[in-house]
Design a protein around this motif. Structure first.
Motif, PDB file in Angstrom:
ATOM      1  N   THR A 116       0.805  -1.233   0.000  1.00  0.00           N
ATOM      2  CA  THR A 116       0.000   0.000   0.000  1.00  0.00           C
ATOM      3  C   THR A 116       0.839   1.284   0.000  1.00  0.00           C
ATOM      4  O   THR A 116       0.283   2.381   0.028  1.00  0.00           O
ATOM      5  CB  THR A 116      -0.946   0.013   1.212  1.00  0.00           C
ATOM      6  N   SER A 117       2.180   1.135  -0.040  1.00  0.00           N
ATOM      7  CA  SER A 117       3.054   2.314  -0.120  1.00  0.00           C
ATOM      8  C   SER A 117       3.628   2.494  -1.518  1.00  0.00           C
ATOM      9  O   SER A 117       4.531   3.306  -1.734  1.00  0.00           O
ATOM     10  CB  SER A 117       4.203   2.195   0.890  1.00  0.00           C
ATOM     11  N   LEU A 118       3.075   1.757  -2.480  1.00  0.00           N
ATOM     12  CA  LEU A 118       3.600   1.762  -3.846  1.00  0.00           C
ATOM     13  C   LEU A 118       3.569   3.156  -4.467  1.00  0.00           C
ATOM     14  O   LEU A 118       2.553   3.837  -4.433  1.00  0.00           O
ATOM     15  CB  LEU A 118       2.775   0.795  -4.696  1.00  0.00           C
ATOM     16  N   GLU A 119       4.703   3.580  -5.033  1.00  0.00           N
ATOM     17  CA  GLU A 119       4.810   4.881  -5.695  1.00  0.00           C
ATOM     18  C   GLU A 119       5.025   4.737  -7.205  1.00  0.00           C
ATOM     19  O   GLU A 119       4.610   5.600  -7.972  1.00  0.00           O
ATOM     20  CB  GLU A 119       5.975   5.677  -5.093  1.00  0.00           C
ATOM     21  N   PHE A 120       5.694   3.662  -7.602  1.00  0.00           N
ATOM     22  CA  PHE A 120       6.054   3.435  -9.005  1.00  0.00           C
ATOM     23  C   PHE A 120       5.586   2.042  -9.414  1.00  0.00           C
ATOM     24  O   PHE A 120       5.895   1.055  -8.756  1.00  0.00           O
ATOM     25  CB  PHE A 120       7.573   3.543  -9.158  1.00  0.00           C
ATOM     26  N   LEU A 121       4.827   1.973 -10.515  1.00  0.00           N
ATOM     27  CA  LEU A 121       4.384   0.676 -11.018  1.00  0.00           C
ATOM     28  C   LEU A 121       4.315   0.709 -12.534  1.00  0.00           C
ATOM     29  O   LEU A 121       3.683   1.586 -13.125  1.00  0.00           O
ATOM     30  CB  LEU A 121       3.004   0.315 -10.460  1.00  0.00           C
ATOM     31  N   SER A 122       4.983  -0.244 -13.175  1.00  0.00           N
ATOM     32  CA  SER A 122       4.885  -0.373 -14.631  1.00  0.00           C
ATOM     33  C   SER A 122       4.235  -1.707 -14.969  1.00  0.00           C
ATOM     34  O   SER A 122       4.714  -2.770 -14.566  1.00  0.00           O
ATOM     35  CB  SER A 122       6.262  -0.292 -15.293  1.00  0.00           C
ATOM     36  N   LEU A 123       3.125  -1.604 -15.722  1.00  0.00           N
ATOM     37  CA  LEU A 123       2.429  -2.782 -16.228  1.00  0.00           C
ATOM     38  C   LEU A 123       2.541  -2.829 -17.753  1.00  0.00           C
ATOM     39  O   LEU A 123       1.789  -3.538 -18.418  1.00  0.00           O
ATOM     40  CB  LEU A 123       0.951  -2.738 -15.813  1.00  0.00           C
ATOM     41  N   PHE A 124       3.471  -2.096 -18.276  1.00  0.00           N
ATOM     42  CA  PHE A 124       3.638  -1.932 -19.723  1.00  0.00           C
ATOM     43  C   PHE A 124       3.599  -3.283 -20.448  1.00  0.00           C
ATOM     44  O   PHE A 124       4.307  -4.228 -20.114  1.00  0.00           O
ATOM     45  CB  PHE A 124       4.973  -1.242 -20.002  1.00  0.00           C
ATOM     46  N   GLY A 125       2.748  -3.371 -21.460  1.00  0.00           N
ATOM     47  CA  GLY A 125       2.725  -4.543 -22.324  1.00  0.00           C
ATOM     48  C   GLY A 125       1.995  -5.762 -21.797  1.00  0.00           C
ATOM     49  O   GLY A 125       1.988  -6.810 -22.446  1.00  0.00           O
ATOM     50  N   ILE A 126       1.356  -5.645 -20.630  1.00  0.00           N
ATOM     51  CA  ILE A 126       0.640  -6.803 -20.068  1.00  0.00           C
ATOM     52  C   ILE A 126      -0.802  -6.766 -20.572  1.00  0.00           C
ATOM     53  O   ILE A 126      -1.586  -5.889 -20.200  1.00  0.00           O
ATOM     54  CB  ILE A 126       0.656  -6.789 -18.525  1.00  0.00           C
ATOM     55  N   VAL A 127      -1.167  -7.721 -21.390  1.00  0.00           N
ATOM     56  CA  VAL A 127      -2.503  -7.703 -22.007  1.00  0.00           C
ATOM     57  C   VAL A 127      -3.563  -8.374 -21.123  1.00  0.00           C
ATOM     58  O   VAL A 127      -4.764  -8.278 -21.408  1.00  0.00           O
ATOM     59  CB  VAL A 127      -2.479  -8.388 -23.393  1.00  0.00           C
ATOM     60  N   GLY A 128      -3.131  -9.025 -20.054  1.00  0.00           N
ATOM     61  CA  GLY A 128      -4.084  -9.753 -19.206  1.00  0.00           C
ATOM     62  C   GLY A 128      -4.652  -8.950 -18.057  1.00  0.00           C
ATOM     63  O   GLY A 128      -5.374  -9.504 -17.212  1.00  0.00           O
ATOM     64  N   VAL A 129      -4.344  -7.653 -17.993  1.00  0.00           N
ATOM     65  CA  VAL A 129      -4.892  -6.820 -16.910  1.00  0.00           C
ATOM     66  C   VAL A 129      -6.002  -5.933 -17.463  1.00  0.00           C
ATOM     67  O   VAL A 129      -6.005  -5.568 -18.642  1.00  0.00           O
ATOM     68  CB  VAL A 129      -3.793  -5.960 -16.245  1.00  0.00           C
ATOM     69  N   THR A 130      -6.948  -5.594 -16.596  1.00  0.00           N
ATOM     70  CA  THR A 130      -8.101  -4.783 -16.998  1.00  0.00           C
ATOM     71  C   THR A 130      -8.296  -3.622 -16.031  1.00  0.00           C
ATOM     72  O   THR A 130      -7.512  -3.429 -15.095  1.00  0.00           O
ATOM     73  CB  THR A 130      -9.388  -5.639 -17.014  1.00  0.00           C
ATOM     74  N   ASP A 131      -9.371  -2.887 -16.229  1.00  0.00           N
ATOM     75  CA  ASP A 131      -9.701  -1.766 -15.345  1.00  0.00           C
ATOM     76  C   ASP A 131      -9.895  -2.221 -13.903  1.00  0.00           C
ATOM     77  O   ASP A 131      -9.749  -1.431 -12.974  1.00  0.00           O
ATOM     78  CB  ASP A 131     -10.969  -1.071 -15.840  1.00  0.00           C
ATOM     79  N   LYS A 132     -10.224  -3.491 -13.732  1.00  0.00           N
ATOM     80  CA  LYS A 132     -10.465  -4.026 -12.394  1.00  0.00           C
ATOM     81  C   LYS A 132      -9.235  -3.878 -11.498  1.00  0.00           C
ATOM     82  O   LYS A 132      -9.344  -3.524 -10.317  1.00  0.00           O
ATOM     83  CB  LYS A 132     -10.860  -5.502 -12.501  1.00  0.00           C
TER      84      LYS A 132
END
Length: 280
Positions: free
Chosen positions: A218-234
């Motif tokens: 819950t302290s996350l400041e930086f996150l890259s999900l670049f190019g991951i097709v299996g994630v959604t708005d959820k």
């Protein structure tokens, strides 16, 4: 005589003091060169443990052998950072010196001591590394705060799960971790101090894994999900629920399953967002 005395004082006292101050701003490779200038300067530099907290073998030839030789030197007994970025000859043998019983007791003790205090390790593109080598690091380096495994795709899910033992971890780069799935990511979510996580091209990850990260880190400041097709708005909704006040960098470019990914949409979910693109 007076002039000679002043010169002697200058050489013995003033020069070492000045060099001690200047040396804190020098790259490690320059420091090593300075050790050869004079016996006095050699003693001065070695008397400052804070100058020898890092081992930098980035892009160096024979980095594996250099690593083994370096960690046996007394001046590196309190080392906290090791960078092996692009040191492509590094393999398990160089890191398994932690458990290699053929080494002398002194060498083994020196290496074990160093690794126990280690806080930062960069293994970017050390392509010869396998599960066995990384697992030895995870076992020994319980104080790691930064672990860079950029562009290493050979590790298995079971090894990724073991990253969860690093309770102090704050920075983790898993770009290109093709074998990492939601199960492994859910284990990594136990690293509750994480502030930076790079999951670029982790193609097996879905909402399930990212939601676990949102709930655990819950302290996350930086996150890259670049190019991951299996994630959604959820997964973004979960991240917003638990990390909306901390995330300042979020890259969801190429995530075709996320429909609300315009700057305006993301700012509604993450009001402190200032960086929308990490990779080009």
């Amino acid at each position: 005589m007076e002039g000679e005395e002043q010169t002697s004082i200058w050489n013995k006292e003033t020069v070492p003091k000045v060099m001690k101050i200047v040396s804190t701003r020098l790259p490690q490779r320059d420091l090593i060169s300075l050790l050869l200038v004079s016996p006095g300067l050699h003693r001065t530099l070695l008397s400052s443990p804070s100058l020898w907290l890092a081992i930098d073998l980035r892009e160096m030839n024979n980095a594996g052998d250099r690593l083994i030789a370096t960690v046996s030197l007394p001046r590196y007994q309190h080392v906290k950072q090791i960078s092996l970025e692009f040191a492509r000859d590094i393999d398990d043998g160089h890191l398994e010196i932690l458990k290699n019983k053929n080494l002398s007791e002194r060498s083994l003790q020196l290496v074990a001591d160093h690794y126990q205090e280690l806080e930062s390790l960069n293994l970017t593109r050390c392509v010869k590394m396998t599960d066995s080598g990384l697992e030895q690091i995870l076992i020994r380096c319980s104080f790691l705060r930064s672990l860079n495994l950029y562009a290493l795709s050979s590790f298995t899910e079971e090894t990724y799960k073991k990253i969860s033992v690093l309770s102090h971890l704050r920075f983790l780069d898993l770009c290109g971790a093709q074998n990492l799935s939601d199960e492994g990511l859910s284990c990594i979510a136990k690293c509750k101090n994480l502030v930076s996580l790079n999951l670029t091209w982790c193609i097996r990850v879905t909402d399930v894994g990212v939601i676990a990260i949102a709930e655990g880190c819950t302290s996350l400041e930086f996150l890259s999900l670049f190019g991951i097709v299996g994630v959604t708005d959820k997964c973004l909704e979960a991240l917003s629920k638990f990390c909306s006040n901390t995330i300042t960098t979020l890259d969801v470019n190429g995530c075709i399953g996320i429909k609300r990914r315009s700057h305006d949409d993301l700012l509604q979910l993450f009001p402190y967002l200032s960086c929308f693109k990490v990779h080009s």
